[in-house]
Motif scaffolding. Structure first.
Motif, PDB file in Angstrom:
ATOM      1  N   SER A 129       0.824  -1.211   0.000  1.00  0.00           N
ATOM      2  CA  SER A 129       0.000   0.000   0.000  1.00  0.00           C
ATOM      3  C   SER A 129       0.857   1.259   0.000  1.00  0.00           C
ATOM      4  CB  SER A 129      -0.913   0.023   1.236  1.00  0.00           C
ATOM      5  OG  SER A 129      -1.786  -1.065   1.235  1.00  0.00           O
ATOM      6  N   ILE A 130       2.022   1.176   0.631  1.00  0.00           N
ATOM      7  CA  ILE A 130       2.970   2.285   0.660  1.00  0.00           C
ATOM      8  C   ILE A 130       4.206   1.826  -0.102  1.00  0.00           C
ATOM      9  CG2 ILE A 130       4.313   3.831   2.138  1.00  0.00           C
ATOM     10  CD1 ILE A 130       2.237   3.217   4.352  1.00  0.00           C
ATOM     11  N   PRO A 131       4.398   2.297  -1.335  1.00  0.00           N
ATOM     12  CA  PRO A 131       5.456   1.769  -2.197  1.00  0.00           C
ATOM     13  C   PRO A 131       6.850   1.774  -1.580  1.00  0.00           C
ATOM     14  CG  PRO A 131       3.988   3.161  -3.460  1.00  0.00           C
ATOM     15  CD  PRO A 131       3.593   3.306  -2.027  1.00  0.00           C
ATOM     16  N   CYS A 132       7.160   2.791  -0.766  1.00  0.00           N
ATOM     17  CA  CYS A 132       8.519   2.904  -0.208  1.00  0.00           C
ATOM     18  C   CYS A 132       8.614   2.310   1.193  1.00  0.00           C
ATOM     19  CB  CYS A 132       8.964   4.367  -0.198  1.00  0.00           C
ATOM     20  SG  CYS A 132       7.959   5.420   0.879  1.00  0.00           S
ATOM     21  N   ALA A 133       7.674   1.451   1.561  1.00  0.00           N
ATOM     22  CA  ALA A 133       7.616   0.928   2.932  1.00  0.00           C
ATOM     23  C   ALA A 133       8.925   0.278   3.373  1.00  0.00           C
ATOM     24  CB  ALA A 133       6.464  -0.065   3.066  1.00  0.00           C
ATOM     25  N   GLY A 134       9.641  -0.325   2.444  1.00  0.00           N
ATOM     26  CA  GLY A 134      10.884  -1.005   2.792  1.00  0.00           C
ATOM     27  C   GLY A 134      12.033  -0.067   3.087  1.00  0.00           C
ATOM     28  N   ASN A 135      11.898   1.207   2.708  1.00  0.00           N
ATOM     29  CA  ASN A 135      13.007   2.152   2.874  1.00  0.00           C
ATOM     30  C   ASN A 135      12.688   3.362   3.739  1.00  0.00           C
ATOM     31  OD1 ASN A 135      12.889   1.094  -0.210  1.00  0.00           O
ATOM     32  ND2 ASN A 135      15.002   1.091   0.512  1.00  0.00           N
TER      33      ASN A 135
END
Length: 424
Positions: A129-135
């Protein structure tokens, strides 16, 4: 490759900028890339370039392939005849002005970091849902707060524009707009438009003349089309009262079929919401100073504290007794929602319209006093280190999700740009 990504590359100059050459071999220096054009016409305006020894100022157009110029029919549009540079990912053919002179063209293929595009693709192709969740956890908290505030301002600006459209429709009448805007909110999402129709059908001048809550309920429920038939003693009393008012003011009720019930919890049923709306306007018959509207949190709940008649403590619909008694007034959560989504934007719009920065900025003071919204969206961001201590934060998170994360507009988000820059 996408044009959005090329716009990002050009705007931030993420390519080899020394010893640049146009396709025709001339030397190019980029003094300033220009500014994004939000309107029709070339993509960037007010760019400043130096081609060989000559300075140029003007517009820049960007395409994936140079042939897209003709695919988009720019050769027939006079607005594109002043373009000073055509920036393309891949040069596929020469492009000419209407006078048969070739348009200066810069090809980016070979001078950009292709890994950067791969990183961007990885970000936007995710199912998260949040594209940059991993960073994004690693991003500085100040930058996160700054992006939340930017998104919140965009949200307020959009609502301001809706309110100003209502003002224009009402020929500059702010009180009438206030009456329409607040009435619409009582319908919640599902019945917002029918509630606005009701308010437009029912002049506030008539409402302000009423001297009892019974009359006010009869007027609103009757105009909504719910008193065509009497369903119990109370609705019969309302019907008699409305018949008198309808004849006195030559009123024309709406059809009851416009109201929606599907998948609504009983407190959201239109009849109950209309009764609450009637109580709201009966309690608040005096025009407000819009400049001071909800300047502090203390003034909000008192305005929304209106209570419908006792009948609505045991009914959500006319003629149908509810399973158990309940309050006939707005709950605190609903009051907060109205303050956040209705009162605050109205104050912001009015302040902007009259050029009073203090009145507009007071919107943030109000939102800072209200507890934050807690929902699936805000909880997702909180897990990633975003603050959610008050309504400024929660509204910022909701707007961030709506305008940037959900449409994957990472190249327009300062957080997405920061993450992409970290790969360079």
């Amino acid at each position: 490759m996408t044009e959005d990504f090329l716009h990002y590359l050009w705007r931030h100059q993420h390519f080899t900028t020394h010893s640049l050459q146009l396709r025709d071999g001339r030397q190019l220096q980029i003094k300033h890339p220009g500014y994004t054009n939000p309107n029709a016409g070339p993509d960037f305006s007010n760019a400043r370039l130096k081609i060989e020894d000559q300075e140029w100022a003007g517009q820049v157009e960007i395409h994936i392939q140079s042939g897209d110029w003709y695919q988009h029919q720019h050769q027939n549009d006079p607005a594109y005849q002043s373009v000073i540079l055509h920036v393309v990912y891949e040069y596929t053919q020469a492009v000419y002005y209407q006078g048969n002179q070739e348009i200066p063209t810069l090809e980016l293929k070979g001078i950009i970091d292709e890994y950067l595009y791969w990183r961007y693709e990885q970000m936007v192709q995710t199912s998260l849902s949040i594209p940059c969740a991993g960073n994004v956890k690693e991003i500085d908290g100040f930058l996160k707060l700054s992006m939340q505030e930017r998104a919140l301002i965009e949200r307020l600006e959009k609502k301001k524009n809706t309110i100003l459209t209502l003002v224009e429709h009402n020929q500059g009448d702010w009180y009438l707009t206030y009456y329409h805007w607040f009435s619409r909110a009582f319908g919640l999402k599902v019945n917002a438009e029918p509630m606005l129709m009701l308010a437009r059908q029912l002049s506030p001048q008539i409402v302000l003349r009423l001297n009892s809550l019974l009359q006010t309920e009869a007027l609103f429920l009757g105009m909504a089309g719910f008193l065509e038939t009497a369903r119990d003693d109370y609705s019969n009393t309302l019907k008699q009262e409305f018949t008198h008012l309808k004849n006195k003011y030559n009123l024309h009720p709406l059809a009851s079929h416009i109201w929606k019930y599907a998948r609504l919890r009983p407190p959201a049923f239109p009849e109950f919401r209309i009764a609450l709306l009637a109580a709201f306007w009966f309690k608040n018959q005096q025009p407000l100073d819009f400049k001071l509207l909800f300047k502090t949190l203390d003034s909000g709940p008192s305005l929304f504290a209106a209570e419908a008649s006792n009948y609505w403590k045991t009914h959500y619909r006319l003629g149908k007794t509810s399973a158990r008694p309940h309050a006939a007034k707005l709950g605190q959560t609903t009051v907060n929602t109205l303050l956040i989504n209705v009162a605050a934007p109205f104050r912001f719009a009015y302040g902007k319209a009259i050029g009073d920065a203090q009145a507009a900025d007071g919107t943030f003071e109000l939102l800072h006093q209200i507890v934050p919204e807690q929902n699936k969206i805000t909880q997702l961001y909180q897990k990633l280190g975003f603050e959610n201590k008050d309504a400024v934060h929660s509204q910022g998170l909701i707007a961030l999700h709506e305008y940037y994360c959900k449409p994957k507009a990472c190249l327009k988000c300062s957080l997405g740009i920061k993450i992409l820059k970290s790969t360079l």
